[in-house]
Design a protein around this motif. Structure first.
Motif, PDB file in Angstrom:
ATOM      1  N   GLY A  22       0.828  -1.204   0.000  1.00 43.43           N
ATOM      2  CA  GLY A  22       0.000   0.000   0.000  1.00 43.43           C
ATOM      3  C   GLY A  22       0.853   1.241   0.000  1.00 43.43           C
ATOM      4  O   GLY A  22       1.686   1.456  -0.879  1.00 43.43           O
ATOM      5  N   GLY A  23       0.678   2.048   1.054  1.00 39.63           N
ATOM      6  CA  GLY A  23       1.278   3.378   1.107  1.00 39.63           C
ATOM      7  C   GLY A  23       2.792   3.397   1.003  1.00 39.63           C
ATOM      8  O   GLY A  23       3.359   4.264   0.342  1.00 39.63           O
ATOM      9  N   THR A  26       3.877   3.043  -2.591  1.00 43.02           N
ATOM     10  CA  THR A  26       3.641   4.292  -3.324  1.00 43.02           C
ATOM     11  C   THR A  26       4.693   5.322  -2.937  1.00 43.02           C
ATOM     12  O   THR A  26       5.288   5.984  -3.795  1.00 43.02           O
ATOM     13  N   ARG A 220      -5.882  -1.032   1.804  1.00 45.71           N
ATOM     14  CA  ARG A 220      -5.679  -2.465   1.994  1.00 45.71           C
ATOM     15  C   ARG A 220      -6.843  -2.981   2.833  1.00 45.71           C
ATOM     16  O   ARG A 220      -7.278  -2.300   3.765  1.00 45.71           O
ATOM     17  N   ARG A 224      -7.894  -2.532  10.583  1.00 44.74           N
ATOM     18  CA  ARG A 224      -7.625  -1.215  11.169  1.00 44.74           C
ATOM     19  C   ARG A 224      -7.952  -0.049  10.223  1.00 44.74           C
ATOM     20  O   ARG A 224      -7.987   1.100  10.625  1.00 44.74           O
ATOM     21  N   LYS A 225      -8.219  -0.370   8.942  1.00 42.22           N
ATOM     22  CA  LYS A 225      -8.598   0.691   8.012  1.00 42.22           C
ATOM     23  C   LYS A 225     -10.038   1.156   8.232  1.00 42.22           C
ATOM     24  O   LYS A 225     -10.478   2.131   7.625  1.00 42.22           O
ATOM     25  N   GLY A 246      -9.666  -1.631  -3.175  1.00 39.30           N
ATOM     26  CA  GLY A 246      -8.523  -2.223  -2.470  1.00 39.30           C
ATOM     27  C   GLY A 246      -8.776  -3.692  -2.175  1.00 39.30           C
ATOM     28  O   GLY A 246      -9.880  -4.201  -2.424  1.00 39.30           O
ATOM     29  N   ALA A 280      -8.608  -4.715  -5.974  1.00 35.54           N
ATOM     30  CA  ALA A 280      -7.418  -3.891  -6.226  1.00 35.54           C
ATOM     31  C   ALA A 280      -7.541  -3.143  -7.549  1.00 35.54           C
ATOM     32  O   ALA A 280      -8.038  -3.684  -8.533  1.00 35.54           O
ATOM     33  N   VAL A 281      -7.074  -1.917  -7.530  1.00 37.59           N
ATOM     34  CA  VAL A 281      -7.061  -1.081  -8.732  1.00 37.59           C
ATOM     35  C   VAL A 281      -5.618  -0.655  -8.962  1.00 37.59           C
ATOM     36  O   VAL A 281      -4.950  -0.226  -8.019  1.00 37.59           O
ATOM     37  N   MET A 286      -6.146   4.903 -10.205  1.00 40.32           N
ATOM     38  CA  MET A 286      -6.810   5.372  -8.984  1.00 40.32           C
ATOM     39  C   MET A 286      -7.513   6.714  -9.193  1.00 40.32           C
ATOM     40  O   MET A 286      -8.586   6.955  -8.621  1.00 40.32           O
ATOM     41  N   LEU A 307      -2.153   8.215   2.648  1.00 40.16           N
ATOM     42  CA  LEU A 307      -2.045   8.846   1.330  1.00 40.16           C
ATOM     43  C   LEU A 307      -3.405   9.044   0.667  1.00 40.16           C
ATOM     44  O   LEU A 307      -3.592   9.991  -0.098  1.00 40.16           O
ATOM     45  N   THR A 308      -4.359   8.153   0.957  1.00 41.81           N
ATOM     46  CA  THR A 308      -5.597   8.220   0.172  1.00 41.81           C
ATOM     47  C   THR A 308      -6.384   9.528   0.394  1.00 41.81           C
ATOM     48  O   THR A 308      -6.899  10.072  -0.574  1.00 41.81           O
ATOM     49  N   GLU A 311      -4.634  11.992  -1.867  1.00 40.93           N
ATOM     50  CA  GLU A 311      -4.880  11.736  -3.294  1.00 40.93           C
ATOM     51  C   GLU A 311      -6.258  12.258  -3.695  1.00 40.93           C
ATOM     52  O   GLU A 311      -6.430  12.874  -4.751  1.00 40.93           O
TER      53      GLU A 311
END
Ligand code: UDP
Length: 404
Positions: A22-23, A26, A220, A224-225, A246, A280-281, A286, A307-308, A311
């Motif tokens: 993930g982050g 990136t 992801r 915890r997200k 994701g 997933a993309v 994105m 990051l999202t 973005e």
């Protein structure tokens, strides 16, 4: 400068969305690209996790990726990588005896830090450390479910005292590090950036129904997200649809345990017809998803940077986020988005509904969000600030402990 990035588990070339991708991937990819664009010689060292990977790959963005043979040439969960770090650092030291030696090592995540520090002791090359996530925070929130090696927290503390500079990504991380015993004087705050070419308001958008507001949430597929909080919040936002980006590729969502749990929860909450998991993309696509949304929701329990939200902001999409970690720095409450407490579906649902009901507020947030991302979070600016740090640490002579 000759810069070695170490990112043991997170390759800049990986496909994102999976449990350990993930982050950080990136971050390392974008930072390396920005440094290369500024004329620096960047090599990213990451673990070789497939037999068919060549030792070095030239990224189209101007940096090299070096696959380090440490542990089996197959995917290994990041929490099982610690025993391979010695081998990782030995390989680096051997490699750097050849014709290319870095002037600075930038380690990403704590295990990369251990490998970097061991290599530094042999070569005298200074180390800059970015944690990306801290064991103490993970333990606090995940308790017994945290599968990190038991010694992680101690190692992270030691690293903070031993490396030449610690890069904190947000104010919250500074506080955590200070409480861990890392002196403030060893830290510099440099936030991640956002790719302002990929993430911009104008461009193609994913298909959607015009009459149904779209809430997007990205990450992801790990607990915890806070995706469960988002699904529960949908009961308070009756007209909208929720798109979750994701996780594994779309075809594997059926067998993904967390995706199944989310879908079951959506059924229980009576919102299954309005919650869509797309899997997933690819990173380059994105922007299409952000641009298709009215609101980006980021509802993690904790977030080292996040990051999202940034973005989405760069695409001119307002954010409703939880008031945790880096989100408290990137999202300005009441200006570029709204902040709510973590794990509170009612508060989240109410904030989203209020924003969906108020077109003018949405427009104002979107404009301010775009402006904030553009002015404060370009990767070029992040790279420039880091080069200053690299220069500072490289200017200090270190004792070389190379054994003849
Ligand atoms: N991402 C992606 N495809 C996906 C899901 C996520 O490219 O299907 C990217 C997303 O755009 C962002 C990163 O993965 O760049 C996630 O970073 P974030 O800081 O939000 O979370 P982390 O993975 O570090 O916990």
């Amino acid at each position: 400068m000759r810069i070695a990035m170490i990112s043991e588990h997170a390759s800049p070339l990986a496909i994102l969305g999976g449990e350990d991708a993930g982050g950080q991937n990136t971050h390392v990819a974008e930072l390396s690209a920005a440094l290369a664009a500024a004329g620096h010689d960047v090599r990213v060292y990451t673990r070789r996790d497939a037999v068919d990977l060549p030792v070095t790959v030239r990224s189209p963005d101007g940096y090299q990726v070096v696959h380090v043979p440490a542990g089996p040439a197959e995917p290994v969960a990041k929490d099982a990588l610690l025993p391979h770090m010695k081998e990782f650092s030995r390989w680096l030291v051997d490699r750097w005896r050849g014709d290319w030696t870095p002037e600075v090592i930038h380690a990403h995540f704590w295990m990369s830090g251990l490998a970097a520090l061991a290599a530094s002791r042999q070569t005298g090359v200074p180390v800059v450390q970015t944690y990306h996530a801290l064991g103490v925070v993970k333990r606090r929130h995940q308790g017994v479910q945290d599968t990190s090696p038991a010694r992680r927290i101690g190692y992270e503390r030691e690293l903070g005292r031993a490396v030449d500079r610690v890069i904190a990504q947000c104010r919250d991380e500074v506080g955590e590090l200070v409480r861990m015993g890392v002196p403030r004087s060893r830290m510099t705050v440099v936030p991640s950036g956002v790719n302002l070419a990929t993430f911009a308001p104008l461009g193609p958008a994913a298909e959607r129904q015009d009459d149904r507001p779209r809430i997007l949430t990205v990450g992801r597929l790990v607990e915890r997200k806070g995706f469960q909080t988002v699904v529960r919040a949908m009961a308070h936002v009756p007209e909208a649809e929720c798109v979750v980006v994701g996780g594994p590729p779309a075809g594997l969502l059926e067998t993904d345990p967390y995706a199944r749990r989310l879908r079951a929860l959506a059924v229980t909450c009576g919102v299954a017809d309005r919650v869509r998991l797309v899997g997933a993309v690819p990173r380059e696509e994105m922007g299409r998803w952000y641009r298709s949304a009215d609101v980006l929701v980021a509802a993690p329990w904790y977030e080292p940077f996040g990051l999202t939200p940034l973005e989405a902001m760069a695409c001119g999409v307002p954010v409703v986020g939880t008031a945790v970690g880096g989100i408290k720095d990137t999202v300005v409450e009441g200006v570029t988005g709204d902040l709510v407490p973590a794990r509170d579906p009612c508060a989240l649902g109410a904030a989203v509904q209020r924003l969906l009901d108020d077109r003018i507020r949405r427009f104002a947030y979107a404009t301010a969000a775009r402006e904030r991302a553009r002015r404060r979070y370009s990767w070029a600016a992040t790279a420039e600030r880091l080069v200053e740090v690299y220069g500072d640490v490289a200017a200090v002579r270190r004792p070389t402990r190379v054994v003849a």
